[in-house]
Design an enzyme around this catalytic site. Structure first.
Site, PDB file in Angstrom:
ATOM      1  CG  HIS A 266       3.003  -8.372   6.810  1.00  0.00           C
ATOM      2  ND1 HIS A 266       2.429  -7.598   7.786  1.00  0.00           N
ATOM      3  CD2 HIS A 266       2.624  -9.654   7.071  1.00  0.00           C
ATOM      4  CE1 HIS A 266       1.734  -8.373   8.608  1.00  0.00           C
ATOM      5  NE2 HIS A 266       1.837  -9.617   8.207  1.00  0.00           N
ATOM      6  CG  HIS A 307      -2.035  -0.144   8.125  1.00  0.00           C
ATOM      7  ND1 HIS A 307      -3.198  -0.851   8.170  1.00  0.00           N
ATOM      8  CD2 HIS A 307      -1.127  -0.844   8.837  1.00  0.00           C
ATOM      9  CE1 HIS A 307      -3.020  -1.926   8.921  1.00  0.00           C
ATOM     10  NE2 HIS A 307      -1.762  -1.958   9.336  1.00  0.00           N
ATOM     11  CG  ASP A 365       6.549  -2.143  10.423  1.00  0.00           C
ATOM     12  OD1 ASP A 365       5.583  -2.421   9.704  1.00  0.00           O
ATOM     13  OD2 ASP A 365       6.998  -2.913  11.294  1.00  0.00           O
TER      14      ASP A 365
HETATM   15  C1  SDX Z   1       2.350  -3.938   8.589  1.00  0.00           C
HETATM   16  O1  SDX Z   1      -2.260  -5.502   7.757  1.00  0.00           O
HETATM   17  C2  SDX Z   1      -1.691  -5.227   8.897  1.00  0.00           C
HETATM   18  O2  SDX Z   1      -2.325  -5.087   9.906  1.00  0.00           O
HETATM   19  C3  SDX Z   1      -0.171  -5.143   8.840  1.00  0.00           C
HETATM   20  C4  SDX Z   1       0.514  -4.688  10.126  1.00  0.00           C
HETATM   21  C5  SDX Z   1       0.371  -5.716  11.264  1.00  0.00           C
HETATM   22  O3  SDX Z   1       0.518  -5.311  12.419  1.00  0.00           O
HETATM   23  O4  SDX Z   1       0.221  -6.931  10.927  1.00  0.00           O
HETATM   24  O5  SDX Z   1       0.000  -3.436  10.531  1.00  0.00           O
HETATM   25  C6  SDX Z   1       2.024  -4.534   9.907  1.00  0.00           C
HETATM   26  O6  SDX Z   1       2.532  -4.658   7.651  1.00  0.00           O
HETATM   27  C7  SDX Z   1       2.376  -2.437   8.457  1.00  0.00           C
HETATM   28  C8  SDX Z   1       2.683  -1.969   7.012  1.00  0.00           C
HETATM   29  C9  SDX Z   1       4.186  -2.042   6.791  1.00  0.00           C
HETATM   30  N1  SDX Z   1       4.506  -1.760   5.361  1.00  0.00           N
HETATM   31  C10 SDX Z   1       5.102  -0.636   4.979  1.00  0.00           C
HETATM   32  O7  SDX Z   1       5.344   0.316   5.711  1.00  0.00           O
HETATM   33  C11 SDX Z   1       5.487  -0.616   3.501  1.00  0.00           C
HETATM   34  C12 SDX Z   1       5.056   0.706   2.878  1.00  0.00           C
HETATM   35  N2  SDX Z   1       3.588   0.749   2.830  1.00  0.00           N
HETATM   36  C13 SDX Z   1       2.963   0.342   1.570  1.00  0.00           C
HETATM   37  O8  SDX Z   1       3.607  -0.711   0.914  1.00  0.00           O
HETATM   38  C14 SDX Z   1       1.442   0.202   1.706  1.00  0.00           C
HETATM   39  O9  SDX Z   1       1.001   1.314   2.365  1.00  0.00           O
HETATM   40  C15 SDX Z   1       0.843  -1.021   2.373  1.00  0.00           C
HETATM   41  C16 SDX Z   1       1.336  -2.284   1.772  1.00  0.00           C
HETATM   42  C17 SDX Z   1       1.152  -1.021   3.835  1.00  0.00           C
HETATM   43  C18 SDX Z   1      -0.657  -0.938   2.186  1.00  0.00           C
HETATM   44  O10 SDX Z   1      -0.901  -1.075   0.846  1.00  0.00           O
HETATM   45  P1  SDX Z   1      -2.420  -1.115   0.259  1.00  0.00           P
HETATM   46  O11 SDX Z   1      -3.419  -1.191   1.330  1.00  0.00           O
HETATM   47  O12 SDX Z   1      -2.469  -2.158  -0.798  1.00  0.00           O
HETATM   48  O13 SDX Z   1      -2.581   0.302  -0.288  1.00  0.00           O
HETATM   49  P2  SDX Z   1      -2.229   0.702  -1.752  1.00  0.00           P
HETATM   50  O14 SDX Z   1      -0.918   0.097  -2.130  1.00  0.00           O
HETATM   51  O15 SDX Z   1      -3.412   0.440  -2.601  1.00  0.00           O
HETATM   52  O16 SDX Z   1      -1.982   2.270  -1.575  1.00  0.00           O
HETATM   53  C19 SDX Z   1      -3.006   3.164  -1.831  1.00  0.00           C
HETATM   54  C20 SDX Z   1      -2.299   4.308  -2.585  1.00  0.00           C
HETATM   55  C21 SDX Z   1      -1.524   3.812  -3.820  1.00  0.00           C
HETATM   56  O17 SDX Z   1      -1.529   4.885  -4.743  1.00  0.00           O
HETATM   57  P3  SDX Z   1      -2.636   4.842  -5.949  1.00  0.00           P
HETATM   58  O18 SDX Z   1      -2.406   3.546  -6.705  1.00  0.00           O
HETATM   59  O19 SDX Z   1      -3.988   4.897  -5.281  1.00  0.00           O
HETATM   60  O20 SDX Z   1      -2.324   6.071  -6.785  1.00  0.00           O
HETATM   61  O21 SDX Z   1      -1.313   4.906  -1.726  1.00  0.00           O
HETATM   62  C22 SDX Z   1      -0.019   4.735  -2.301  1.00  0.00           C
HETATM   63  C23 SDX Z   1      -0.114   3.640  -3.334  1.00  0.00           C
HETATM   64  O22 SDX Z   1       0.839   3.827  -4.362  1.00  0.00           O
HETATM   65  N3  SDX Z   1       0.869   4.334  -1.206  1.00  0.00           N
HETATM   66  C24 SDX Z   1       2.091   4.819  -1.006  1.00  0.00           C
HETATM   67  C25 SDX Z   1       2.549   4.196   0.172  1.00  0.00           C
HETATM   68  N4  SDX Z   1       1.618   3.363   0.626  1.00  0.00           N
HETATM   69  C26 SDX Z   1       0.577   3.444  -0.229  1.00  0.00           C
HETATM   70  N5  SDX Z   1       2.834   5.705  -1.702  1.00  0.00           N
HETATM   71  C27 SDX Z   1       4.054   5.977  -1.204  1.00  0.00           C
HETATM   72  N6  SDX Z   1       4.573   5.437  -0.069  1.00  0.00           N
HETATM   73  C28 SDX Z   1       3.840   4.547   0.647  1.00  0.00           C
HETATM   74  N7  SDX Z   1       4.335   4.022   1.744  1.00  0.00           N
END
Ligand code: SDX
Length: 429
Positions: A266, A307, A365
């Protein structure tokens, strides 16, 4: 609302279950499932991927379009034409202020920037290397100990003064965290400065000389606060709402939001992005890290990418990229190696089928940390900056909930533990 209905049939449950379908002004319809408990059923939605936890009028996100509206105004327009305090007013009150309202609001906020002098003693208790987010969790929650005269959450005036105090004091506390880590004297606010200018003064000023604040940097800081102001029902805002639903005071609720924001999935992602770019170190190693991000067996993820809601560009990241070029240009750092790596990484990821197929784009971010580093803000302060900006959204959502009928948040579960069994005496185990 609408008179649409949803029909559900469940094996083992007699007859059809009819549930109301509600429509908002924008976004998907929602199915009101509150009657299911009476049928002996719960819904099951870990991570709340498909769950609308509340009704709100504050912020709307269309993840497919990459659209973000605050009280109907697009984030791009607010970033270009508004400023952080005006956006705080908008989030809280629902309308942009006129000139008189804006002056009164800014004067009010800037007259609450000081914290009680005893707060200095709180910082004396932290180690020199305490993480600033640990300090913020503590001191923001502790603010409640100074305002016993205005903690009645059912009094609109108490809610308003608490909102003003929090928005006004977050930059002061944030700067105190930084000064504590540097072993430098705390700087008092200068209420003749603008909100973001004053923050930079308290961060980088010192008692021995007049602060010199670059207006390009002050404007960038203000837009960074604005871009982080609110984002619908994200993890930390949902935490604030859940804490508030028990009747906890606003300072405790905001402290809970700070704690939730700290996680690298997050708000901690901006710090993690910088650490990742520094670990990559050279453009030649980008492919190695992209490969790791795609490997299911490797927990590494590309920080600043992906996201829960955006399956398109996060509109904030596009604005942030523009500020990045502007600030680094003004600082003579347009060839910053980390910026070069970030831009190359973004290009490679956006062309890679894994990221395209999973609709993973840069989020808010991805670039923010590069700007903050160029301004001179240390990496471990990045999430504190995020929390400072997000305080406006947290307190607006808290106030929206408390101002309307609400119930304490109390989710249920799918229990898969032991069925009832009898205690086994120690000698028989
Ligand atoms: C913020 O919610 C908000 O609004 C948050 C925010 C705000 O203003 O409050 O926007 C701020 O938190 C932005 C996000 C910051 N986090 C990161 O940048 C960390 C990296 N991102 C990931 O951890 C992830 O994308 C999340 C946590 C942001 C979202 O995760 P989800 O919605 O649970 O999605 P998911 O994990 O189910 O991903 C879907 C697929 C998965 O693969 P499969 O299981 O379907 O095979 O995409 C892959 C994930 O493994 N994936 C990634 C990835 N993000 C998702 N693979 C590699 N790198 C990534 N960054």
């Amino acid at each position: 609302m609408s008179d649409k209905k949803a029909q559900l049939t469940v094996d083992g449950v007699d007859g059809n279950i009819e549930m109301p379908v509600l429509s908002g002004t924008l976004g998907p319809d929602v199915v009101d499932v509150s009657s299911l408990t009476g049928k002996g059923l719960f819904t099951y939605d870990p991570g709340f991927v498909s769950t609308a936890a509340c009704e709100s009028k504050i912020t709307f996100i269309d993840g497919a379009k990459g659209q973000l509206l605050h009280r109907g105004y697009p984030i791009e327009q607010l970033a270009e034409k508004s400023d952080y305090l005006e956006t705080c007013y908008l989030l809280m009150n629902g309308e942009l202020p006129n000139a008189e309202q804006k002056k009164e609001y800014v004067d009010t906020i800037m007259s609450h920037t000081m914290v009680h002098e005893s707060i200095v003693n709180f910082f004396k208790g932290f180690r020199y290397d305490a993480h600033p987010m640990a300090m913020m969790c503590g001191v923001v929650g502790a603010l409640a100990s100074f305002y016993h005269d205005s903690l009645d959450i059912n009094d609109p005036e108490h809610r308003e003064i608490s909102a003003h105090r929090l928005i006004a004091k977050m930059p002061t506390l944030a700067a105190m965290c930084y000064k504590h880590s540097k072993g430098q004297p705390f700087m008092y606010p200068d209420n003749n400065l603008g909100y973001s200018e004053n923050f930079l003064h308290m961060m980088f000023g010192n008692p021995c000389e007049q602060s010199k604040i670059d207006p390009v940097v002050a404007k960038a800081m203000d837009i960074i606060f604005l871009l982080h102001a609110d984002h619908e029902q994200n993890a930390s805002t949902s935490t604030v709402r859940l804490a508030g639903s028990s009747g906890a005071n606003p300072f405790a609720c905001i402290s809970s939001g700070i704690a939730a924001l700290w996680g690298p999935a997050h708000g901690g992602a901006n710090e993690a992005v910088l650490n990742m770019l520094q670990e990559i170190g050279d453009e030649s190693r980008i492919d190695e890290f992209v490969k790791r991000a795609k490997d299911k067996n490797d927990p590494f993820r590309l920080m600043g990418f992906g996201h829960r809601v955006y399956k398109n560009f996060d509109p904030r990241s596009r604005v942030m990229q523009g500020i990045c070029d502007e600030v680094l240009g003004a600082m003579g750092a347009e060839n910053d190696p980390l910026l070069r790596i970030a831009k190359k990484l973004e290009k490679i990821a956006l062309e890679d089928e894994y990221f395209v197929e999973k609709k993973l784009y840069p989020n808010v971010d991805f670039y923010s940390g590069i700007i903050m580093k160029a301004i001179g803000i240390p990496t471990d302060m990045f999430t504190v900056i995020f929390a400072t900006g997000r305080t406006a959204g947290w307190i607006a959502h808290w106030n929206e909930m408390i101002s309307n009928p609400y119930k304490i948040g109390r989710p249920r579960q799918l229990y898969t533990g032991y069925t009832q069994r009898d205690y086994v005496p120690l000698g028989q185990r």
